[in-house]
Design a protein around this motif. Sequence first.
Motif, PDB file in Angstrom:
ATOM      1  N   THR A   2      42.084  32.258  22.084  1.00  0.00           N
ATOM      2  CA  THR A   2      40.737  31.672  22.055  1.00  0.00           C
ATOM      3  C   THR A   2      40.662  30.643  20.931  1.00  0.00           C
ATOM      4  OG1 THR A   2      40.060  33.587  20.731  1.00  0.00           O
ATOM      5  CG2 THR A   2      39.580  33.664  23.079  1.00  0.00           C
ATOM      6  N   ALA A   3      40.439  31.101  19.710  1.00  0.00           N
ATOM      7  CA  ALA A   3      40.465  30.224  18.542  1.00  0.00           C
ATOM      8  C   ALA A   3      40.394  31.052  17.276  1.00  0.00           C
ATOM      9  CB  ALA A   3      39.312  29.226  18.559  1.00  0.00           C
ATOM     10  N   GLY A   4      41.005  30.528  16.244  1.00  0.00           N
ATOM     11  CA  GLY A   4      40.898  31.110  14.904  1.00  0.00           C
ATOM     12  C   GLY A   4      40.725  29.966  13.933  1.00  0.00           C
ATOM     13  N   THR A   5      41.175  30.177  12.699  1.00  0.00           N
ATOM     14  CA  THR A   5      40.981  29.167  11.655  1.00  0.00           C
ATOM     15  C   THR A   5      42.326  28.686  11.086  1.00  0.00           C
ATOM     16  OG1 THR A   5      38.803  30.024  11.042  1.00  0.00           O
ATOM     17  CG2 THR A   5      39.979  28.772   9.362  1.00  0.00           C
TER      18      THR A   5
ATOM     19  N   PRO B 160      41.739  26.635  22.074  1.00  0.00           N
ATOM     20  CA  PRO B 160      41.366  26.530  23.494  1.00  0.00           C
ATOM     21  C   PRO B 160      39.887  26.789  23.791  1.00  0.00           C
ATOM     22  CG  PRO B 160      43.481  27.600  23.301  1.00  0.00           C
ATOM     23  CD  PRO B 160      42.983  27.407  21.892  1.00  0.00           C
ATOM     24  N   ILE B 161      39.282  27.784  23.143  1.00  0.00           N
ATOM     25  CA  ILE B 161      37.878  28.101  23.479  1.00  0.00           C
ATOM     26  C   ILE B 161      36.937  26.993  23.014  1.00  0.00           C
ATOM     27  CG2 ILE B 161      37.101  29.342  21.413  1.00  0.00           C
ATOM     28  CD1 ILE B 161      35.939  31.466  23.315  1.00  0.00           C
ATOM     29  N   ASP B 162      37.394  26.161  22.086  1.00  0.00           N
ATOM     30  CA  ASP B 162      36.588  25.039  21.605  1.00  0.00           C
ATOM     31  C   ASP B 162      36.944  23.740  22.323  1.00  0.00           C
ATOM     32  OD1 ASP B 162      35.242  26.654  19.734  1.00  0.00           O
ATOM     33  OD2 ASP B 162      36.910  26.468  18.334  1.00  0.00           O
ATOM     34  N   GLY B 163      37.687  23.857  23.428  1.00  0.00           N
ATOM     35  CA  GLY B 163      37.985  22.689  24.232  1.00  0.00           C
ATOM     36  C   GLY B 163      39.340  22.062  23.974  1.00  0.00           C
ATOM     37  N   GLY B 164      40.132  22.645  23.088  1.00  0.00           N
ATOM     38  CA  GLY B 164      41.467  22.110  22.813  1.00  0.00           C
ATOM     39  C   GLY B 164      42.342  22.209  24.068  1.00  0.00           C
TER      40      GLY B 164
END
Lengths: 334, 92
Positions: free
Chosen positions: A105-108, A147-151
Amino acid sequence: MSVPQNVIEAKETHKESLMDKANVVGVGVGYKVTGGERTGELSVAVLVREKVPAEQLDPQAVVPPRLDGVTTDVVQVGEIRALQARTDRWRPAPPGVSIGHYQITAGTFGAVVRDRASGARLILSNNHVIANSNDAAAGDPILQPGPIDGGAPGSDVIARLERFCPIVFATAPGECAIAGRAAGLANVLARLLGSRHRLQPVQVNPQATNRVDAAVGRPLQDDLIMDEILEIGLIQGTRAHALLMPVRKSGRSTGLTTGEITVLDATVNVSYDNQTAQFEGQIVSGPMSAPGDSGSLLVAGDSLQAVGLLFAGSDQTTVYNPIQDVLECLDIVI
Amino acid sequence: MSHDNHDSAADQARVQAVKRAHAPALMKKANVVGVGVGLRERGGVRTDEVALVVMVRRKVPLADLAPEDVIPSTLDGVPVDVQVAGTLSTQA
């Protein structure tokens, strides 16, 4: 006070030709400033990157002192950039923004670190953020934003997985037992040998414990990443953690948050989707995170020293790996 | 245990040793998600007393716990403090 119609009309009539001039980044209406003092005279404000003496400008780049009888005022504002969210695409990207292996999904993006051997600049985050919880191979694409932020795998690849510290799960959808570390290193080896075959580490030892959830990625180009962490700045070395030490972090979901260390040397069980892994020697603070903050660097509250690597939490607490264990496992320096 | 700051490091080392000895058994109890070294809370207020902190998903009345899941109030002379930590999950 309403703006006189002639000032608005002058601005509207000339804004396009003004915007065409070199150095102009905006046009508006404002009180004229003379000798550093604001006057009561409304003018057409012309916003420029930097003020340049008229004699150094092409004649067509000079802003006339008056437009249709209305005074102009040249205001230096620098480059205007849109305020960016941490979930946006950033180039170059600073630590503190969204990142992720192409299958998560996404992390930092936690920090910029250096390979101890080569000195190469690398992206530090969690194994579960940029190495898909062991299910990844060296060279896998890392996206910014995640990916979850549109990457997207095509256009938003910022780095490739360099290496990770394998996580040994206490419970796993297991078949045969292969040590996680051996499988992780084997993946790197397989990659070096040009193999596309991926080894899945499976661990059935319920006593197994971990110290870190960490991985590094190598940027496609060195200038794609910035060293300064958003809202914190440039990290200067490390500091050992202690009870009640004030701390802060800068992460994708909750931004800059502060707190203090409440528990140390913690043994904790952490849920990874349908698996559980046990960690030892961990740092615990009050609530400082939300999903998406994994991989954030824990920084001392009153200095720029790195203290830990955020990887887990709940509504009540946040859990971090001690930074020294992270540096040792990945063979990196900060 | 001493509340004197000068003894804080010694207190922490002692609690750490007791924690190491008892962590495997404590981690097997229902509701326990972690064990560590921290400061005791009394009535929601943190004291300066170093304690073995047992992190639990939620607090459960003693009467509702099986005997083997009860957390003792001291271990080897070290105070034990139960603190709510919720369920720990990765933050991705």
